[in-house]
Design a protein around this motif. Structure first.
Motif, PDB file in Angstrom:
ATOM      1  N   LEU A 149       0.838  -1.204   0.000  1.00 48.80           N
ATOM      2  CA  LEU A 149       0.000   0.000   0.000  1.00 48.80           C
ATOM      3  C   LEU A 149       0.870   1.250   0.000  1.00 48.80           C
ATOM      4  O   LEU A 149       0.657   2.179  -0.798  1.00 48.80           O
ATOM      5  N   GLN A 150       1.869   1.274   0.888  1.00 50.06           N
ATOM      6  CA  GLN A 150       2.786   2.413   0.945  1.00 50.06           C
ATOM      7  C   GLN A 150       3.557   2.572  -0.363  1.00 50.06           C
ATOM      8  O   GLN A 150       3.708   3.682  -0.889  1.00 50.06           O
ATOM      9  N   SER A 193      -2.342   6.733   4.887  1.00 52.68           N
ATOM     10  CA  SER A 193      -1.946   5.334   5.033  1.00 52.68           C
ATOM     11  C   SER A 193      -0.758   5.190   5.983  1.00 52.68           C
ATOM     12  O   SER A 193      -0.654   4.203   6.706  1.00 52.68           O
ATOM     13  N   CYS A 197      -0.451   2.780   9.047  1.00 48.27           N
ATOM     14  CA  CYS A 197       0.553   1.718   9.001  1.00 48.27           C
ATOM     15  C   CYS A 197       1.619   1.833  10.094  1.00 48.27           C
ATOM     16  O   CYS A 197       2.247   0.829  10.453  1.00 48.27           O
TER      17      CYS A 197
END
Length: 349
Positions: A149-150, A193, A197
């Motif tokens: 995602l990152q 995010s 995270c």
């Protein structure tokens, strides 16, 4: 030669030089420094620096000599300069060479230049940010979903920032504004995010690395939005290039420090050149010679022998090939089990 067979005779304790995570993290200090320079120029000097810098880093020969190309050449010298590495990866190297020749060579006759450029740009951004997230992965220890995602939010934002900078002269004002907004939305999503995270990162140091990669993209977007295009490219370029050189130099010192094993390092030893400076010096020298004299030399030879010339045979053709090979090979030559990885150890966590 199997990976197990390659790795067996070597022990981490025998390696003299390590890649320090703390040093790699310190490279991100360029991010707040560039933002500070922007503010000083904006509020103290009425954009004098922005007006003085080239609108694109590619217009600045010194930038091309110092950033980007040297580490690409260094990577290829390191890989192709060792016969055992070439033997290990020969099928991959040959296959990629054929692909580049067909897709980017013959394909350029049928595929529009803009499409090829966008593919190359996207691959460039992915390569730069994948390296930084890959390095941080060892200390952040994110779950796979969080890591990707990152990574993909960073790459997505980075691609639109890259497009906004390097294609700005060919975009309409409406298109330029759209590109800026999409990059901004992706950058905002990356920030959100990261907030989510960071709770999965087990250490403060890892959290610092996580935010360093995020703020690299955030600052690049902000600086780009303020039309400081040179600084927007300088930040990721400097962090990426020095990170890469830290691996190359560590490899060379650990492999050739006590007993030079290739002709290049034997010659360097005769000249009393420290092992650590051989590859950086040679890559910067070759970059300068190729950028300044390469095209003219090739065209002089072609004109003499065949009464013809090739457009940017070196600065676009050769260096482009080396860049694409670099993007491809860096994805696996430092992976666990690679013969190059046996000369790398880490410290500073």
């Amino acid at each position: 030669m199997s990976a197990q067979g390659v790795l067996a005779p070597y022990r981490i304790g025998e390696l003299k030089l390590s890649v320090s995570f703390r040093f790699l993290l310190s490279l991100y200090a360029i991010v707040p420094l560039c933002v500070l320079v922007l503010w000083l120029d904006r509020y103290g000097f009425q954009h004098a620096l922005r007006d003085m810098l080239p609108s694109s880093p590619s217009h600045f020969l010194l930038f091309q000599v110092l950033f980007g190309t040297p580490h690409i050449i260094a990577s290829n010298l390191l890989l192709f300069g060792h016969s055992d590495y070439v033997a290990t990866f020969k099928h991959k190297l040959l296959g990629m060479t054929v692909f580049i020749a067909v897709f980017f060579g013959l394909g350029s006759l049928f595929i529009p230049y803009r499409v090829l450029y966008l593919i190359s740009a996207a691959w460039t951004v992915y390569h730069v940010l994948k390296q930084q997230h890959g390095v941080a992965k060892a200390v952040c220890r994110l779950p796979n979903w969080a890591f990707y995602l990152q990574l993909w939010l960073s790459v997505g934002a980075g691609i639109f920032i890259y497009m906004g900078i390097f294609l700005k002269n060919s975009l309409t004002p409406e298109q330029a504004e759209l590109v800026l907004r999409i990059a901004g939305v992706l950058t905002a999503a990356l920030l959100l995010s990261t907030l989510v995270c960071q709770k999965y990162v087990p250490s403060r140091f890892g959290v610092g690395f996580l935010w360093a990669n995020t703020l690299l993209v955030v600052a690049s977007w902000y600086v780009y939005s303020q039309q400081y295009y040179f600084l927007a490219i300088l930040m990721p370029r400097l962090v990426h290039d020095i990170t890469a050189y830290s691996f190359y130099v560590s490899h060379d010192v650990n492999r050739h420090g006590d007993r030079p094993q290739t002709l290049l390092f034997r010659l360097a030893a005769l000249c009393r050149l420290p092992v650590a400076v051989v590859l950086p010096l040679l890559s910067f020298l070759l970059t300068y010679l190729l950028q300044v004299y390469g095209d003219d030399l090739v065209n002089a030879i072609l004109q003499t022998l065949f009464a013809t010339q090739v457009y940017k045979a070196v600065t676009l053709g050769l260096i482009g090939y080396l860049a694409l090979m670099h993007y491809y090979t860096e994805a696996f030559i430092w992976a666990a089990g690679s013969p190059l990885r046996r000369y790398i150890r880490f410290s500073g966590i």
